[in-house]
Design an enzyme around this catalytic site. Structure first.
Site, mmCIF file in Angstrom:
data_model
loop_
_atom_site.group_PDB
_atom_site.id
_atom_site.type_symbol
_atom_site.label_atom_id
_atom_site.label_comp_id
_atom_site.label_asym_id
_atom_site.label_seq_id
_atom_site.Cartn_x
_atom_site.Cartn_y
_atom_site.Cartn_z
ATOM 1 C CB THR A 1 1.066 0.208 5.022
ATOM 2 O OG1 THR A 1 0.999 -1.014 4.274
ATOM 3 C CG2 THR A 1 2.391 0.256 5.765
ATOM 4 N N GLY A 2 -0.505 -2.097 6.416
ATOM 5 C CA GLY A 2 -0.564 -3.278 7.282
ATOM 6 C C GLY A 2 -1.905 -3.958 7.124
ATOM 7 C CB SER B 1 -8.702 -1.456 2.271
ATOM 8 O OG SER B 1 -7.621 -0.667 2.648
ATOM 9 C CB THR C 1 -0.847 -0.045 1.297
ATOM 10 O OG1 THR C 1 -1.813 -1.071 1.149
ATOM 11 C CG2 THR C 1 -1.538 1.259 1.611
HETATM 12 N N1 ASP Z 1 -3.845 -1.882 4.619
HETATM 13 C C1 ASP Z 1 -4.125 -2.562 3.377
HETATM 14 C C2 ASP Z 1 -5.389 -3.338 3.511
HETATM 15 O O1 ASP Z 1 -5.581 -4.022 4.464
HETATM 16 C C3 ASP Z 1 -3.050 -3.495 2.927
HETATM 17 C C4 ASP Z 1 -1.620 -3.059 3.157
HETATM 18 O O2 ASP Z 1 -1.371 -2.009 3.733
HETATM 19 O O3 ASP Z 1 -0.708 -3.796 2.732
HETATM 20 O O4 ASP Z 1 -6.164 -3.318 2.600
#
Ligand code: ASP
Length: 280
Positions: free
Chosen positions: A203-204, A184, A154
Site C-alpha cells: 500500500t502507499g 495503481s 488499500t
Molecule cells: N497504492 C494505492 C494507489 O496508489 C493507494 C494506497 O495504497 O493507498 O493506487
C-alpha cells in the site's frame, strides 16, 4: 498456516480515535474469519476471501467505500497471485462491481489474465457479476470538499497454507482525485507478488511502489537467499532513496510474518495460529 492482512495507512492527524478503534476491530474480526477459512482452503482461495471481506467494509478504500476520481467516478483495481503456479491475474480501473478481487480471481484461469477499464467491467458482467455502485455518501462529501486522503486504505492479504503454498491479493479504490486512466500499483507485480518463497502485498503511493518495484524486489531477494528482514530493509532503503512512501506485508515459506512501512502507521493484522498481532 499463517496469514497477514492490511488496510492501508492510518493518519493520526486526519482520522479520529473512533476510526482507529473501528479499524482495529474490523481487522481483528477479518483475520479471525480468514484464518478459519484457511484451515479448510488453499492460500489462493483464502487471500481472495480475506480481501473480499475487506472490500465489503466501508472503513477501507477498496470495493464499497472506494475513493472517487477527479471526474467523479470510482474506478477500482485488484489482483491475485498464486506462488505455486506463479500466475498473476487482475483488473485495472474496473467500474460498478462489488468485489473487484472476485473478478481478478475469475480471470485467473483465462488466457488474457489482466484486463483494464471497460474490458474489465464488460468481462465482469459477462461472467455474472452484478452491477453494484460502490459509492458511499461519506466519499461523495469528501470528493465535494476536495478532501483526498491517502490514509483511507488499500487492502491486501498474504497467506501460507497447510501445504506450504503462498498467495497474495491486493485491492484498491486508488488515491482519490486521480486523473481518469491513472494506473495503481495494486494490480501490478510491483504492488502484489508471490512465489514459492515469499508473498507480498503493498500500500502507499502507487507511483513510488512501481518505481521501486517493491513487492517483486522483496520476493526476488528472499528467493535469492536473503532473509525476509534484509529483503525488506534493502528494498525500503531503495524506496527511501527516491523519497517513496509505502508499506508492505509478507510471509515467507519458513512461516515468517513480516511488515514494514516508510511511515509508521500501516493498518495491519496477522495471525500465526497462536497470537493475533494488530497495529496499535
Ligand atoms: N497504492 C494505492 C494507489 O496508489 C493507494 C494506497 O495504497 O493507498 O493506487
Amino acid at each position: 498456516m499463517k496469514i497477514i492482512i492490511h488496510g492501508g495507512f492510518f493518519s493520526e492527524s486526519s482520522q479520529s480515535m473512533e476510526t482507529k478503534i473501528a479499524k482495529q476491530n474490523a481487522l481483528r474480526h477479518i483475520i479471525s474469519l480468514s484464518y478459519d477459512y484457511l484451515m479448510t482452503h488453499s492460500a489462493l482461495e483464502t487471500v481472495a476471501f480475506a480481501v473480499e471481506q475487506l472490500e465489503n467494509d466501508i472503513l477501507f478504500n477498496a470495493g464499497i467505500g472506494s475513493q472517487i476520481q477527479s471526474d467523479g467516478k470510482i474506478r477500482m483495481s485488484a489482483s491475485i497471485m498464486d506462488g505455486v503456479s506463479i500466475k498473476f491475474s487482475g483488473v485495472i480501473n474496473i467500474e460498478n462491481v462489488k468485489n473487484p478481487i472476485r473478478v481478478a480471481e475469475k480471470l485467473f484461469n483465462t488466457e488474457d489474465r489482466v484486463l483494464g477499464g471497460e474490458g474489465a467491467t464488460k468481462f465482469a458482467y459477462a461472467n455474472n457479476f452484478d452491477f453494484f455502485n460502490p459509492e458511499i455518501p461519506q466519499r461523495r462529501k469528501e470528493y465535494e470538499a476536495k478532501l483526498g486522503s491517502r490514509s483511507l486504505g488499500t487492502v491486501g492479504c498474504v497467506a501460507l497454507d497447510s501445504n506450504g503454498n503462498i498467495a497474495a491479493a491486493t485491492s484498491t479504490g486508488g488515491k482519490g482525485f486521480e486523473v481518469p486512466g491513472r494506473i495503481s500499483d495494486s494490480a501490478t507485480a510491483a504492488g502484489n507478488y508471490a512465489n514459492q518463497f515469499c508473498g507480498v502485498s503493498c500500500t502507499g503511493i502507487g507511483e513510488d511502489i512501481v518505481s521501486a518495484a517493491v513487492a517483486t524486489k522483496i520476493v526476488t531477494r528472499v528467493t535469492d537467499g536473503f532473509s525476509i528482514e534484509k529483503s525488506f530493509e534493502k528494498t525500503f532503503a531503495e524506496l527511501k532513496a527516491i523519497d517513496g512512501f509505502a508499506g508492505a506485508i509478507a510471509i515467507d515459506n519458513k512461516g515468517t510474518i513480516f511488515h514494514l512501512d516508510s511511515h509508521p502507521s500501516m493498518v495491519y493484522a496477522s495471525f500465526d495460529g497462536t497470537t493475533v498481532d494488530v497495529f496499535q
